[in-house]
Design an enzyme around this catalytic site. Sequence first.
Site, PDB file in Angstrom:
ATOM      1  N   ASP A  13      35.177  45.000  42.856  1.00 44.06           N
ATOM      2  CA  ASP A  13      35.522  46.197  43.440  1.00 44.06           C
ATOM      3  C   ASP A  13      34.629  47.393  42.500  1.00 44.06           C
ATOM      4  OD1 ASP A  13      36.506  48.156  45.013  1.00 44.06           O
ATOM      5  OD2 ASP A  13      38.491  47.851  43.983  1.00 44.06           O
ATOM      6  N   GLY A  14      34.297  48.233  43.076  1.00 47.52           N
ATOM      7  CA  GLY A  14      33.872  49.646  42.406  1.00 47.52           C
ATOM      8  C   GLY A  14      32.485  49.980  42.548  1.00 47.52           C
TER       9      GLY A  14
ATOM     10  N   ARG B 162      26.687  54.363  49.145  1.00 49.65           N
ATOM     11  CA  ARG B 162      27.730  53.405  48.863  1.00 49.65           C
ATOM     12  C   ARG B 162      26.857  51.989  48.735  1.00 49.65           C
ATOM     13  NH1 ARG B 162      32.791  53.821  48.924  1.00 49.65           N
ATOM     14  NH2 ARG B 162      33.041  51.740  49.360  1.00 49.65           N
TER      15      ARG B 162
ATOM     16  N   HIS C 120      26.327  48.637  46.151  1.00 46.50           N
ATOM     17  CA  HIS C 120      26.175  47.229  46.630  1.00 46.50           C
ATOM     18  C   HIS C 120      25.094  46.145  46.178  1.00 46.50           C
ATOM     19  CE1 HIS C 120      29.907  48.163  48.721  1.00 46.50           C
ATOM     20  NE2 HIS C 120      29.303  48.797  49.740  1.00 46.50           N
TER      21      HIS C 120
ATOM     22  N   SER D  17      35.810  41.368  53.036  1.00 44.74           N
ATOM     23  CA  SER D  17      36.940  40.799  53.413  1.00 44.74           C
ATOM     24  C   SER D  17      37.150  40.983  54.973  1.00 44.74           C
ATOM     25  CB  SER D  17      38.121  41.779  52.840  1.00 44.74           C
ATOM     26  OG  SER D  17      38.048  42.944  53.388  1.00 44.74           O
TER      27      SER D  17
ATOM     28  N   LEU E 277      27.617  23.803  39.302  1.00 43.93           N
ATOM     29  CA  LEU E 277      28.491  24.815  39.551  1.00 43.93           C
ATOM     30  C   LEU E 277      28.654  25.218  40.941  1.00 43.93           C
ATOM     31  CD1 LEU E 277      30.315  27.444  38.737  1.00 43.93           C
ATOM     32  CD2 LEU E 277      28.085  28.747  38.628  1.00 43.93           C
TER      33      LEU E 277
ATOM     34  N   ARG F  86      39.937  41.119  38.810  1.00 41.93           N
ATOM     35  CA  ARG F  86      39.478  42.215  39.645  1.00 41.93           C
ATOM     36  C   ARG F  86      38.749  43.426  38.844  1.00 41.93           C
ATOM     37  NH1 ARG F  86      42.100  44.474  44.906  1.00 41.93           N
ATOM     38  NH2 ARG F  86      40.857  46.274  45.201  1.00 41.93           N
TER      39      ARG F  86
ATOM     40  N   GLU G 253      45.921  32.924  36.244  1.00 39.30           N
ATOM     41  CA  GLU G 253      46.096  33.894  35.244  1.00 39.30           C
ATOM     42  C   GLU G 253      45.075  35.388  35.858  1.00 39.30           C
ATOM     43  OE1 GLU G 253      47.888  33.945  32.596  1.00 39.30           O
ATOM     44  OE2 GLU G 253      48.694  32.013  33.209  1.00 39.30           O
TER      45      GLU G 253
HETATM   46  C1  FPP Z   1      33.900  46.387  46.766  1.00 45.89           C
HETATM   47  O1  FPP Z   1      33.470  47.582  46.391  1.00 45.89           O
HETATM   48  C2  FPP Z   1      32.650  45.696  47.300  1.00 45.89           C
HETATM   49  C3  FPP Z   1      32.287  45.226  48.501  1.00 45.89           C
HETATM   50  C4  FPP Z   1      33.350  45.348  49.432  1.00 45.89           C
HETATM   51  C5  FPP Z   1      31.147  44.261  48.618  1.00 45.89           C
HETATM   52  C6  FPP Z   1      30.576  43.459  47.572  1.00 45.89           C
HETATM   53  C7  FPP Z   1      29.474  43.082  47.817  1.00 45.89           C
HETATM   54  C8  FPP Z   1      28.545  43.018  46.519  1.00 45.89           C
HETATM   55  C9  FPP Z   1      28.731  42.736  45.219  1.00 45.89           C
HETATM   56  C10 FPP Z   1      27.126  42.570  46.756  1.00 45.89           C
HETATM   57  C11 FPP Z   1      26.620  41.333  46.397  1.00 45.89           C
HETATM   58  C12 FPP Z   1      27.128  40.362  46.902  1.00 45.89           C
HETATM   59  C13 FPP Z   1      26.319  38.956  47.346  1.00 45.89           C
HETATM   60  C14 FPP Z   1      27.316  37.752  47.368  1.00 45.89           C
HETATM   61  C15 FPP Z   1      25.016  38.952  47.375  1.00 45.89           C
HETATM   62  P1  FPP Z   1      33.939  49.031  46.963  1.00 45.89           P
HETATM   63  O2  FPP Z   1      32.715  49.418  47.919  1.00 45.89           O
HETATM   64  O3  FPP Z   1      35.375  48.879  47.757  1.00 45.89           O
HETATM   65  O4  FPP Z   1      33.784  49.751  45.973  1.00 45.89           O
HETATM   66  P2  FPP Z   1      34.995  51.459  45.521  1.00 45.89           P
HETATM   67  O5  FPP Z   1      36.201  50.838  45.442  1.00 45.89           O
HETATM   68  O6  FPP Z   1      34.404  51.999  44.469  1.00 45.89           O
HETATM   69  O7  FPP Z   1      34.599  52.185  46.762  1.00 45.89           O
END
Ligand code: FPP
Length: 246
Positions: free
Chosen positions: A18-19, A31, A35, A63, A129, A186, A205
């Site tokens: 997240d973030g 945004r 990513h 999700s 892994l 997280r 944990e």
């Molecule tokens: C949540 O942050 C993140 C996501 C919904 C996407 C996760 C995807 C990646 C990390 C890209 C790479 C992944 C792979 C498997 C290649 P957010 O958008 O909710 O952030 P915020 O809470 O700051 O808005």
Amino acid sequence: MTQAKAPTVPRHVAIVMDGNGRWAKARHRPRSFGHNAGRKAVREVIEACLREGVQALTLFAFSSENWQRPQDEVGALMGLFVRALDKEVDELHRHGVRLRFIGDLDAFDEALRERMHAAMTRTAGNDKLQVNIAVSYGGRWDIVQASRQAAATVARGELRVEQIDEARLGQWMSLAELPPLDLFIRTGGECRISNFLLWQVAYAELYFTDTLWPDFDQACLRRAIEDYARRERRYGRTGEQVAISS
Ligand code: FPP
């Protein structure tokens, strides 16, 4: 599966990444920029898990609820998954990583589904892994799909309702073949599970950090593992009982 180096190393780590959005916003960028930066952090943790001797890493990439995000963001994420699959699978394969996708894969378009299946098939023989990417995944979805499989087995006359217990239902949950989830991380400062691995998290944990996902690097994972190594896992027993049995 290869053995973890020491009992203090979690066998199975899951991460809610997240973030990304806030990281991009702080840089006055869209945004999708966050990513993209998150992809580098994915590489970092995979390398660190290989080095530490972690056996399985499960990442929450998209999700069941993320479909509700603005269409351009969903499109950017899908594009990023395709690029990541095209670019990273060779290297992951070279490092002995087995890739798996879990979630409602039918929700994706055919081209992406084919790429996911190809990556799984190509890396199926690797055992350094296992990296599981959760896409269109929700913990409740997982419990429902396992329950449906149980119901279908009963309907076929192969199982009696009284035979359904935790162990039996657990066999149908995603990742049942892997070591149990030891450490749930997280990033991004929120302290919630957000419908990730609800069944599997039962005795994990939990580790929450304010670090935004694109900034999460190998040192951050090391800190999480060190924190985990200090925890006493009691599984419902008393501290004294744990001390006697260990
Ligand atoms: C949540 O942050 C993140 C996501 C919904 C996407 C996760 C995807 C990646 C990390 C890209 C790479 C992944 C792979 C498997 C290649 P957010 O958008 O909710 O952030 P915020 O809470 O700051 O808005």
